[in-house]
Design a protein around this motif. Sequence first.
Motif, mmCIF file in Angstrom:
data_model
loop_
_atom_site.group_PDB
_atom_site.id
_atom_site.type_symbol
_atom_site.label_atom_id
_atom_site.label_comp_id
_atom_site.label_asym_id
_atom_site.label_seq_id
_atom_site.Cartn_x
_atom_site.Cartn_y
_atom_site.Cartn_z
ATOM 1 N N LYS A 114 -5.490 -5.154 8.547
ATOM 2 C CA LYS A 114 -5.226 -4.464 7.284
ATOM 3 C C LYS A 114 -3.889 -4.883 6.671
ATOM 4 C CE LYS A 114 -7.834 -0.268 8.287
ATOM 5 N NZ LYS A 114 -7.795 1.181 8.372
ATOM 6 N N VAL A 115 -2.927 -5.243 7.514
ATOM 7 C CA VAL A 115 -1.581 -5.556 7.018
ATOM 8 C C VAL A 115 -1.237 -7.034 7.185
ATOM 9 C CG1 VAL A 115 -0.742 -3.215 7.420
ATOM 10 C CG2 VAL A 115 -0.456 -4.931 9.201
ATOM 11 N N LYS A 116 -2.227 -7.842 7.514
ATOM 12 C CA LYS A 116 -1.994 -9.265 7.778
ATOM 13 C C LYS A 116 -1.266 -9.929 6.609
ATOM 14 C CE LYS A 116 -4.273 -13.410 9.332
ATOM 15 N NZ LYS A 116 -5.507 -13.991 9.805
ATOM 16 N N GLY A 117 -0.118 -10.524 6.907
ATOM 17 C CA GLY A 117 0.670 -11.206 5.891
ATOM 18 C C GLY A 117 1.529 -10.279 5.051
ATOM 19 N N LYS A 118 1.307 -8.978 5.174
ATOM 20 C CA LYS A 118 2.051 -8.018 4.358
ATOM 21 C C LYS A 118 3.084 -7.239 5.153
ATOM 22 C CE LYS A 118 -2.076 -7.180 1.651
ATOM 23 N NZ LYS A 118 -3.117 -6.184 1.490
ATOM 24 N N ALA A 119 3.026 -7.350 6.479
ATOM 25 C CA ALA A 119 3.975 -6.620 7.307
ATOM 26 C C ALA A 119 4.242 -7.403 8.587
ATOM 27 C CB ALA A 119 3.447 -5.230 7.647
ATOM 28 N N ASP A 120 5.462 -7.314 9.066
ATOM 29 C CA ASP A 120 5.854 -7.978 10.304
ATOM 30 C C ASP A 120 5.194 -7.271 11.484
ATOM 31 O OD1 ASP A 120 7.332 -9.748 11.947
ATOM 32 O OD2 ASP A 120 8.862 -8.196 12.250
ATOM 33 N N GLY A 121 4.657 -8.043 12.410
ATOM 34 C CA GLY A 121 3.994 -7.482 13.584
ATOM 35 C C GLY A 121 4.898 -6.584 14.409
ATOM 36 N N LYS A 122 6.183 -6.928 14.447
ATOM 37 C CA LYS A 122 7.141 -6.124 15.201
ATOM 38 C C LYS A 122 7.261 -4.720 14.597
ATOM 39 C CE LYS A 122 10.731 -8.483 16.586
ATOM 40 N NZ LYS A 122 12.049 -9.137 16.661
ATOM 41 N N LEU A 123 7.272 -4.653 13.267
ATOM 42 C CA LEU A 123 7.355 -3.368 12.570
ATOM 43 C C LEU A 123 6.097 -2.538 12.834
ATOM 44 C CD1 LEU A 123 8.906 -1.598 10.506
ATOM 45 C CD2 LEU A 123 7.678 -2.819 8.713
ATOM 46 N N VAL A 124 4.946 -3.165 12.813
ATOM 47 C CA VAL A 124 3.681 -2.469 13.080
ATOM 48 C C VAL A 124 3.664 -1.966 14.520
ATOM 49 C CG1 VAL A 124 1.176 -2.722 13.213
ATOM 50 C CG2 VAL A 124 2.437 -3.833 11.360
ATOM 51 N N ASN A 125 4.100 -2.813 15.442
ATOM 52 C CA ASN A 125 4.150 -2.448 16.860
ATOM 53 C C ASN A 125 5.000 -1.189 17.053
ATOM 54 O OD1 ASN A 125 4.965 -2.353 19.658
ATOM 55 N ND2 ASN A 125 4.283 -4.464 19.857
ATOM 56 N N GLU A 126 6.176 -1.160 16.439
ATOM 57 C CA GLU A 126 7.066 0.001 16.571
ATOM 58 C C GLU A 126 6.434 1.256 15.974
ATOM 59 O OE1 GLU A 126 10.681 -1.286 14.697
ATOM 60 O OE2 GLU A 126 11.118 -2.730 16.291
ATOM 61 N N ALA A 127 5.756 1.122 14.829
ATOM 62 C CA ALA A 127 5.118 2.273 14.188
ATOM 63 C C ALA A 127 3.990 2.827 15.056
ATOM 64 C CB ALA A 127 4.586 1.874 12.810
ATOM 65 N N VAL A 128 3.215 1.938 15.667
ATOM 66 C CA VAL A 128 2.114 2.373 16.534
ATOM 67 C C VAL A 128 2.671 3.078 17.768
ATOM 68 C CG1 VAL A 128 0.255 1.552 18.036
ATOM 69 C CG2 VAL A 128 0.463 0.660 15.715
ATOM 70 N N LYS A 129 3.688 2.488 18.401
ATOM 71 C CA LYS A 129 4.303 3.127 19.573
ATOM 72 C C LYS A 129 4.832 4.501 19.238
ATOM 73 C CE LYS A 129 5.738 -0.925 22.228
ATOM 74 N NZ LYS A 129 6.875 -1.739 22.666
ATOM 75 N N LYS A 130 5.532 4.611 18.100
ATOM 76 C CA LYS A 130 6.122 5.890 17.681
ATOM 77 C C LYS A 130 5.026 6.939 17.472
ATOM 78 C CE LYS A 130 9.067 7.844 14.103
ATOM 79 N NZ LYS A 130 9.758 7.589 12.830
ATOM 80 N N VAL A 174 4.126 -9.594 -1.205
ATOM 81 C CA VAL A 174 5.101 -8.513 -1.146
ATOM 82 C C VAL A 174 4.909 -7.756 0.163
ATOM 83 C CG1 VAL A 174 5.875 -6.383 -2.250
ATOM 84 C CG2 VAL A 174 5.131 -8.321 -3.654
ATOM 85 N N GLN A 175 5.996 -7.575 0.890
ATOM 86 C CA GLN A 175 5.930 -6.927 2.197
ATOM 87 C C GLN A 175 5.899 -5.413 2.064
ATOM 88 O OE1 GLN A 175 5.973 -8.936 5.359
ATOM 89 N NE2 GLN A 175 5.173 -10.114 3.652
ATOM 90 N N LEU A 176 5.156 -4.777 2.956
ATOM 91 C CA LEU A 176 5.074 -3.320 2.984
ATOM 92 C C LEU A 176 6.372 -2.740 3.530
ATOM 93 C CD1 LEU A 176 1.496 -2.899 4.514
ATOM 94 C CD2 LEU A 176 2.137 -2.685 2.117
ATOM 95 N N THR A 177 6.755 -1.582 3.031
ATOM 96 C CA THR A 177 7.928 -0.898 3.558
ATOM 97 C C THR A 177 7.546 -0.217 4.873
ATOM 98 O OG1 THR A 177 7.415 1.182 2.445
ATOM 99 C CG2 THR A 177 8.758 -0.425 1.208
#
Length: 148
Positions: free
Chosen positions: A128-144, A92-95
């Motif tokens: 921590k989010v491996k397989g549960k979240a898209d790397g692109k989404l994580v990248n955007e959250a970190v930048k923000k 299940v993917q993280l929101t």
Amino acid sequence: MALLTQLNDDLKTAMKAKNKIELNVVRSLKSAIMNEKIELGHDLNEDEEIAVVARGLKQRRESLDEFERAGRQDLIDETKAEITIVERYMPVQLTAAEVNDVVKQTAAEVGATSQADFGKLMGAVMPKVKGKADGKLVNEAVKKLLQN
């Protein structure tokens, strides 16, 4: 090996139903897992299996972007169907909100406060989010987070 068993069962079901798209997707995932097993020289654990499936999902999403730019509606529809099938094998993917929470918590843990800490924070969040979240989404959250 539970994923491989599930893929074998789904392969039989797709054959009986004569569902070509599902059959092709399941075969390609099974093949990718078997190739990875041969390459590594041991049975894959659950994380390694998920990583293989995630690679397949990423490839299909990149293909979808290319097909949309080229205006190939026939390929867009088929690729969207493939993505739906592959997503069934992913955890299940993280929101976006859950990813933001993980990023904020990890930033506090590693002391990341500026753009210079981007690599350090990404390196700490991704496991921590491996397989549960898209790397692109994580990248955007970190930048923000680091821009504020």
